[in-house]
Scaffold this motif. Structure first.
Motif, PDB file in Angstrom:
ATOM      1  N   LYS A   1       0.837  -1.195   0.000  1.00  0.00           N
ATOM      2  CA  LYS A   1       0.000   0.000   0.000  1.00  0.00           C
ATOM      3  C   LYS A   1       0.878   1.253   0.000  1.00  0.00           C
TER       4      LYS A   1
ATOM      5  N   VAL B   1      -4.846  11.187   1.347  1.00  0.00           N
ATOM      6  CA  VAL B   1      -5.593   9.962   1.675  1.00  0.00           C
ATOM      7  C   VAL B   1      -7.061  10.132   1.281  1.00  0.00           C
TER       8      VAL B   1
ATOM      9  N   GLY C   1      -7.703   9.697  -2.346  1.00  0.00           N
ATOM     10  CA  GLY C   1      -7.353   8.396  -2.923  1.00  0.00           C
ATOM     11  C   GLY C   1      -5.967   8.369  -3.549  1.00  0.00           C
TER      12      GLY C   1
ATOM     13  N   ASP D   1      -3.011   5.439   0.496  1.00  0.00           N
ATOM     14  CA  ASP D   1      -3.913   4.513   1.222  1.00  0.00           C
ATOM     15  C   ASP D   1      -3.974   4.805   2.717  1.00  0.00           C
ATOM     16  N   GLY D   2      -2.964   5.504   3.239  1.00  0.00           N
ATOM     17  CA  GLY D   2      -2.954   5.777   4.674  1.00  0.00           C
ATOM     18  C   GLY D   2      -1.850   6.741   5.022  1.00  0.00           C
TER      19      GLY D   2
ATOM     20  N   LYS E   1     -10.624   6.105   6.763  1.00  0.00           N
ATOM     21  CA  LYS E   1      -9.411   5.559   6.124  1.00  0.00           C
ATOM     22  C   LYS E   1      -8.299   5.551   7.163  1.00  0.00           C
TER      23      LYS E   1
ATOM     24  N   THR F   1      -0.528   0.220   9.402  1.00  0.00           N
ATOM     25  CA  THR F   1      -1.421   1.085   8.609  1.00  0.00           C
ATOM     26  C   THR F   1      -1.712   0.430   7.255  1.00  0.00           C
ATOM     27  N   ALA F   2      -0.680  -0.175   6.663  1.00  0.00           N
ATOM     28  CA  ALA F   2      -0.863  -0.850   5.377  1.00  0.00           C
ATOM     29  C   ALA F   2      -1.836  -2.024   5.530  1.00  0.00           C
TER      30      ALA F   2
ATOM     31  N   ALA G   1      -5.288  -0.769   5.785  1.00  0.00           N
ATOM     32  CA  ALA G   1      -5.780  -0.349   4.460  1.00  0.00           C
ATOM     33  C   ALA G   1      -6.231  -1.565   3.657  1.00  0.00           C
ATOM     34  N   GLN G   2      -5.484  -2.663   3.767  1.00  0.00           N
ATOM     35  CA  GLN G   2      -5.907  -3.908   3.072  1.00  0.00           C
ATOM     36  C   GLN G   2      -7.273  -4.341   3.599  1.00  0.00           C
TER      37      GLN G   2
ATOM     38  N   GLU H   1     -10.483  -2.604   2.327  1.00  0.00           N
ATOM     39  CA  GLU H   1     -10.880  -2.708   0.906  1.00  0.00           C
ATOM     40  C   GLU H   1     -12.158  -3.530   0.732  1.00  0.00           C
TER      41      GLU H   1
END
Ligand SMILES: CC(C)(COP(=O)(O)OP(=O)(O)OC[C@H]1O[C@@H](n2cnc3c(N)ncnc32)[C@H](O)[C@@H]1OP(=O)(O)O)[C@@H](O)C(=O)NCCC(=O)NCCS
Ligand SMILES: CC(=O)OP(=O)(O)O
Length: 332
Positions: free
Chosen positions: A16, A112, A115, A118-119, A303, A324-325, A328-329, A332
């Motif tokens: 991400k 963020v 878009g 992602d974070g 987000k 954080t990544a 974000a996953q 989704e």
């Protein structure tokens, strides 16, 4: 593998884009170098190009994207969007321009929001209030959630309590004196965060200085009421209160103080009655038990944007970037 190694492996599997706006702080570059080398995330550094070149000298930042708000072609669109979002609060175009050109935290949050990332991770050299205010104002809560709150993932060495030494402590960063409804919401969100990040079944303890009526006080009543609300809202959740800390995490004390409780003695999600308790509690465990402390991480937000303590190390930042990544996953 330990908690953070599992998180890093997950982050690597689906990379991400994470924004780091604190380009005035050396720890940002130290963490960025490690993240880029390990491949846990793609990174955007926000700031003046000259300052980033100066402050980041000596670090290998190959692969990081530098975004300078003063020259980036997206800035005009961000200004217009910020005005649109905050017009009702009296925000003018001049104010939005001034904020976005001078406050890189706001700029990162707008990336963020739009878009383009992602974070975001920030807070190594900004207070929690200054870090989280732009997120609350711009990103807002995620659908179906009324409250944003903050928690720490604590990884205690040589500890079999909790989930083999891993706990969530909530709220340790944001809500200063939650009423029973808010405390119940923090408990339910923290359980969800535990599932997402630790991958195990949460056992939630509503902490107090009393166990099952052993003390009488309005503060105890607040936790009893919060426990009732949370149980009604999430009847499937393993949650109990009010419990003292020892009754929550030490099996034999849980059995003697709260016999019959499925949570007492086995809790892995600890909900503190207010921010004094939560913030002091996490720092005690971090400093005296030498626990890894990742956070304050946010939950309930649209987000993922996460905070740090100003006392954090570069390794803490690296860990929070990977978390954080993964958030974000999950979103989704
Ligand atoms: C985070 C914090 C700054 C927000 O409060 P604030 O600055 O007074 O900001 P406001 O109350 O004006 O809120 C700003 C916006 O966020 C929203 N908001 C505030 N708290 C929120 C929450 N918990 N969940 C969702 N939205 C929230 C408000 O509704 C407001 O939205 P609006 O501007 O669109 O109307 C405040 O709760 C705080 O200082 N917390 C303690 C942080 C701290 O010091 N922690 C210790 C170290 S970790
Ligand atoms: C989480 C926290 O306590 O942050 P700081 O140390 O920056 O106040």
């Amino acid at each position: 593998m330990g908690f953070i190694d599992v998180i890093k492996a997950k982050a690597k599997a689906d990379k991400k884009v994470i924004v780091l706006p604190e380009t005035e702080d050396k720890r940002t570059y130290e963490a960025a170098e490690a993240v880029l080398k390990e491949g846990t995330a793609n990174l955007i550094l926000v700031g003046s190009k000259e300052e980033i070149e100066k402050n980041g000298a000596g670090f290998d930042l190959t692969g990081a994207v530098i975004v300078d708000p003063a020259t980036d072609e997206r800035t005009a669109g961000y200004i217009a969007k910020l005005v649109e979002l905050r017009q009702k609060k009296g925000m003018t175009e001049e104010q939005a321009k001034e904020i976005l050109l001078t406050n890189y935290l706001y700029y990162g949050v707008m990336m963020v929001k739009m878009g383009d990332a992602d974070g975001m991770v920030s807070g190594a050299c900004h207070s929690t209030a200054d870090t989280l205010r732009p997120c609350l104002q711009i990103l807002k809560t995620k659908p179906g959630t009324k409250l944003v709150s903050a928690f720490f993932v604590m990884v205690v060495p040589d500890c079999e309590m909790g989930e083999h030494g891993t706990f969530i402590f909530g709220d340790s960063g944001l809500e200063q004196n939650p009423d029973p409804e808010k405390l119940a919401a923090i408990a339910i969100s923290s359980a969800e965060s535990f599932r997402t990040l630790v991958g195990a079944e949460p056992k939630v303890a509503m902490l107090s200085h009393s166990t099952k009526g052993s003390a009488k006080h309005a503060d105890v009543d607040k936790v009893v009421e919060a426990t009732k609300i949370a149980k009604e809202a999430a009847p499937e959740l393993m949650l109990d209160g009010e419990l003292q800390l020892d009754a929550a995490i030490v099996p034999e004390i849980g059995e003697s103080k709260a016999p019959g409780s499925k949570v007492a003695g086995h809790a892995n999600v600890l909900i503190f009655p207010d921010l004094d308790a939560g913030n002091i509690g996490y720092k005690l465990v971090q400093r005296l038990a030498k626990a890894e402390a990742y956070g304050p991480l946010t939950q309930g937000i649209a987000k993922p944007v996460n905070d740090l303590s100003r006392g954090c190390s570069a390794a803490d930042i690296e860990g929070v970037i990977a978390i954080t990544a993964v958030q974000a996953q999950a979103a989704e």
